[in-house]
Design a protein around this motif. Structure first.
Motif, PDB file in Angstrom:
ATOM      1  N   HIS A  12       0.808  -1.216   0.000  1.00 35.74           N
ATOM      2  CA  HIS A  12       0.000   0.000   0.000  1.00 35.74           C
ATOM      3  C   HIS A  12       0.845   1.271   0.000  1.00 35.74           C
ATOM      4  O   HIS A  12       0.301   2.372  -0.183  1.00 35.74           O
ATOM      5  CB  HIS A  12      -0.928   0.016   1.229  1.00 35.74           C
ATOM      6  N   SER A  42      -4.079   9.420  -1.923  1.00 37.32           N
ATOM      7  CA  SER A  42      -5.250   9.075  -1.110  1.00 37.32           C
ATOM      8  C   SER A  42      -6.517   9.641  -1.729  1.00 37.32           C
ATOM      9  O   SER A  42      -6.533  10.785  -2.203  1.00 37.32           O
ATOM     10  CB  SER A  42      -5.108   9.630   0.308  1.00 37.32           C
ATOM     11  N   SER A  87     -11.509   4.223   2.896  1.00 42.06           N
ATOM     12  CA  SER A  87     -10.656   3.140   3.376  1.00 42.06           C
ATOM     13  C   SER A  87      -9.464   3.740   4.092  1.00 42.06           C
ATOM     14  O   SER A  87      -8.413   3.141   4.231  1.00 42.06           O
ATOM     15  CB  SER A  87     -10.195   2.206   2.257  1.00 42.06           C
ATOM     16  N   LEU A 120      -4.874   5.543   2.810  1.00 42.28           N
ATOM     17  CA  LEU A 120      -4.091   4.311   2.792  1.00 42.28           C
ATOM     18  C   LEU A 120      -2.638   4.519   2.367  1.00 42.28           C
ATOM     19  O   LEU A 120      -1.716   4.108   3.072  1.00 42.28           O
ATOM     20  CB  LEU A 120      -4.756   3.283   1.869  1.00 42.28           C
ATOM     21  N   ALA A 142       0.489   4.250   4.825  1.00 41.59           N
ATOM     22  CA  ALA A 142       1.325   3.076   4.597  1.00 41.59           C
ATOM     23  C   ALA A 142       2.804   3.464   4.554  1.00 41.59           C
ATOM     24  O   ALA A 142       3.669   2.717   5.015  1.00 41.59           O
ATOM     25  CB  ALA A 142       0.917   2.375   3.305  1.00 41.59           C
ATOM     26  N   LEU A 166      -2.808  -2.966   9.429  1.00 37.16           N
ATOM     27  CA  LEU A 166      -4.078  -2.358   9.039  1.00 37.16           C
ATOM     28  C   LEU A 166      -4.432  -1.196   9.952  1.00 37.16           C
ATOM     29  O   LEU A 166      -4.916  -0.154   9.492  1.00 37.16           O
ATOM     30  CB  LEU A 166      -5.184  -3.415   9.079  1.00 37.16           C
ATOM     31  N   LEU A 169      -2.225   1.902   8.867  1.00 39.37           N
ATOM     32  CA  LEU A 169      -2.420   2.570   7.579  1.00 39.37           C
ATOM     33  C   LEU A 169      -3.872   2.917   7.284  1.00 39.37           C
ATOM     34  O   LEU A 169      -4.171   3.595   6.301  1.00 39.37           O
ATOM     35  CB  LEU A 169      -1.826   1.753   6.435  1.00 39.37           C
ATOM     36  N   ASN A 170      -4.780   2.495   8.157  1.00 38.14           N
ATOM     37  CA  ASN A 170      -6.184   2.837   7.981  1.00 38.14           C
ATOM     38  C   ASN A 170      -6.499   4.034   8.876  1.00 38.14           C
ATOM     39  O   ASN A 170      -6.014   4.117   9.999  1.00 38.14           O
ATOM     40  CB  ASN A 170      -7.057   1.640   8.377  1.00 38.14           C
ATOM     41  N   ASP A 207      -9.914   3.914  12.145  1.00 31.95           N
ATOM     42  CA  ASP A 207      -9.462   2.748  11.379  1.00 31.95           C
ATOM     43  C   ASP A 207     -10.548   1.670  11.416  1.00 31.95           C
ATOM     44  O   ASP A 207     -11.638   1.872  11.974  1.00 31.95           O
ATOM     45  CB  ASP A 207      -8.113   2.236  11.900  1.00 31.95           C
TER      46      ASP A 207
END
Length: 512
Positions: free
Chosen positions: A81, A137, A141, A144, A148, A189, A192-193, A310
């Motif tokens: 990502h 971005s 979501s 990300l 990331a 997750l 990066l979320n 997130d």
């Protein structure tokens, strides 16, 4: 040293972090983080499929991952990502993004381990800032790609910007006595979320907009005096009848700025104009509306900055991990659009006052504010520059939130574009700073022509601040340094300080 209390951080602290203040987490958050991490560890060791812990992501969520591969899953997620492009985020915004992510993870609903939280806090304390490309971005979501890149630096991939320069991430961490992170279940997750990239840029835009708004109110008061404008439109009875808070406060400030002004008194009873142009007369209505809009954006962003955004979210009390959509940044997108509109209008009204000052038919001052027009061009082209910046801001002000483009094979079929909406704000604020700076110079020049008659103490102090940096323009000279010096005054906050020192309340965007 700011102590962040996750979930209850006031805008004043986020502003201070953006301006460079040091910070640390309130240690009281650690038990909640530990409970959530224990919940994730139990799930990862069990047979139940839980999204984000032991499944694939997005359209691949139905694929079950073997427990032995869960850590690899998280690493693969981060590196795959980290696909951002473009210029790196500026350090002040990046620090703010890391602090926002730290406070969100510390709420204890993301499932990360305490050591992961510790590494992020240590990186902030040591000024180890990941190199994060600013494009990539779509604001749903989570942010990300940029987040990331942040997470990648934490595992020793990519680059970190240190006080000594850029360095490979693993080397920068080890040189600072830190070990790259080995991600546990769900941690990639969780990192990066979220909306922290968009929120950091939106907050930075808000903080720059509130400073610009205050400076534009001061320059507007000086312009009104330079043009021998009337203070009647600032009468409180007018604004009380309409009732908008921002309008009432702006009128009160302008009225106080001109109170007991000898210059105003010199023409109170012999005005040639029955009514002033809107750029003078309607300052409370326009700047008050912009103030109210910025306050609404500030309220939204204050909530978002303290949120957990997130997915999925961990609830240790029941042992549940629930999938939802808190990563969708629509609130941030709307707030960014509001800030953009306010920035656009602040600059637009400032330029109209400038245009009025250089027009002898409207201002009664020498053409283009030069004693010898024709031989000299005076403020002719600075006004053109301001007009160009106003038009550029108008083009940038188109709402980002009305746009959407489906991603991830239509699993993510509606996105917020919050990142686009927030990223443009810094450039718009820069443009606005130049516009107000040029008006400030023109207003000071126009004021000079009324000597020896002077204005109120507050306006005299503002004029003296300008003249300490930029002398009166007698004959044409290289204009760029003058504009640069005035822009520094606008951005420094000194105009607000001068007015505050005269016990005149400058309306504030965020009441912390």
């Amino acid at each position: 040293m700011i102590v962040l209390e996750p979930g209850a951080v006031p805008l004043a602290q986020w502003r201070a972090i953006y301006r460079g203040a040091e910070m640390r987490l309130d240690p009281a958050c650690r038990p909640a983080v530990e409970r959530a991490a224990e919940t994730v560890a139990r799930i990862a060791a069990g047979e139940r499929a839980v999204y984000g812990v032991n499944t694939g992501f997005g359209l691949l969520a139905s694929i079950r991952i073997d427990p032995a591969d869960c850590d690899t899953l998280q690493r693969n997620l981060v590196v795959s990502h980290a696909a951002g492009v473009g210029d790196a985020m500026p350090r002040p915004v990046l620090r703010l993004m890391l602090a926002l992510k730290l406070a969100s993870l510390a709420r204890g609903a993301s499932g990360i381990r305490p050591e992961t939280l510790d590494l992020l806090e240590a990186m902030l304390a040591r000024d180890l800032l990941p190199v994060v490309p600013a494009q990539g971005s779509v604001g749903a979501s989570g942010d990300l790609a940029p987040l990331a890149h942040m997470a990648a630096a934490m595992i020793g991939v990519g680059e970190i910007d240190t006080l000594a320069g850029r360095s490979p991430a693993d080397k920068a961490l080890r040189d600072a006595g830190l070990a790259p992170l080995a991600l546990g279940p769900k941690e990639g997750l969780a990192l990066l979320n979220g909306t922290q990239f968009s929120t950091a840029y939106a907050l930075a835009g808000l903080f720059e907009a509130e400073a610009l708004h205050a400076a534009a109110l001061v320059s507007g008061a000086l312009s009104t005096e330079a043009a021998k404008g009337s203070d009647t439109p600032f009468d409180p009875r007018i604004h009380d009848l309409r009732g908008h808070r921002g309008q009432i406060e702006v009128a009160a400030m302008l009225r106080a700025m001109m109170h007991e002004s000898p210059l105003r008194a010199s023409h109170r009873d012999d005005d040639k104009r029955v009514q002033d142009p809107y750029c003078l007369r309607c300052q409370p209505q326009v700047m008050g509306a912009a103030l109210d809009l910025l306050r609404q954006a500030a309220a939204t962003l204050a909530t978002e900055a303290n949120s957990v955004s997130d997915n999925p979210l961990v609830f240790p009390d029941t042992g549940e991990v629930l999938s939802g959509g808190n990563f969708h940044a629509e609130p941030v997108a709307f707030a960014a659009d509001m800030i953009a509109m306010a920035l656009c209008e602040i600059g637009s009204l400032s330029e109209r006052r400038l245009a009025m000052l250089v027009d002898p038919a409207l201002s009664g001052l020498p053409a283009f504010l030069t004693p010898r027009p024709g031989l000299n061009s005076g403020f002719m082209i600075p006004q053109v520059t301001a007009a160009a910046l106003v038009s550029e801001n108008k083009q940038r002000a188109y709402p980002a939130s009305v746009d959407s483009i489906p991603t991830s094979a239509n699993q993510e079929d509606h996105v917020s574009m919050a990142a686009h909406g927030a990223r443009r704000l810094m450039a718009m604020a820069d443009n606005g700073g130049h516009i107000v700076a040029i008006e400030l110079l023109a207003a000071a020049q126009g004021y000079d022509f009324h000597a020896p008659v002077t204005s109120s103490e507050a306006i005299r102090a503002v004029h003296a601040e300008v003249r300490a940096a930029v002398p009166h323009l007698d004959d044409d000279r290289y204009f760029h340094p003058d504009i640069a010096a005035a822009t520094q005054i606008v951005r420094s906050g000194r105009l607000r300080d001068i007015v505050d020192a005269h016990a005149i309340p400058v309306p504030s965007v965020a009441h912390d």
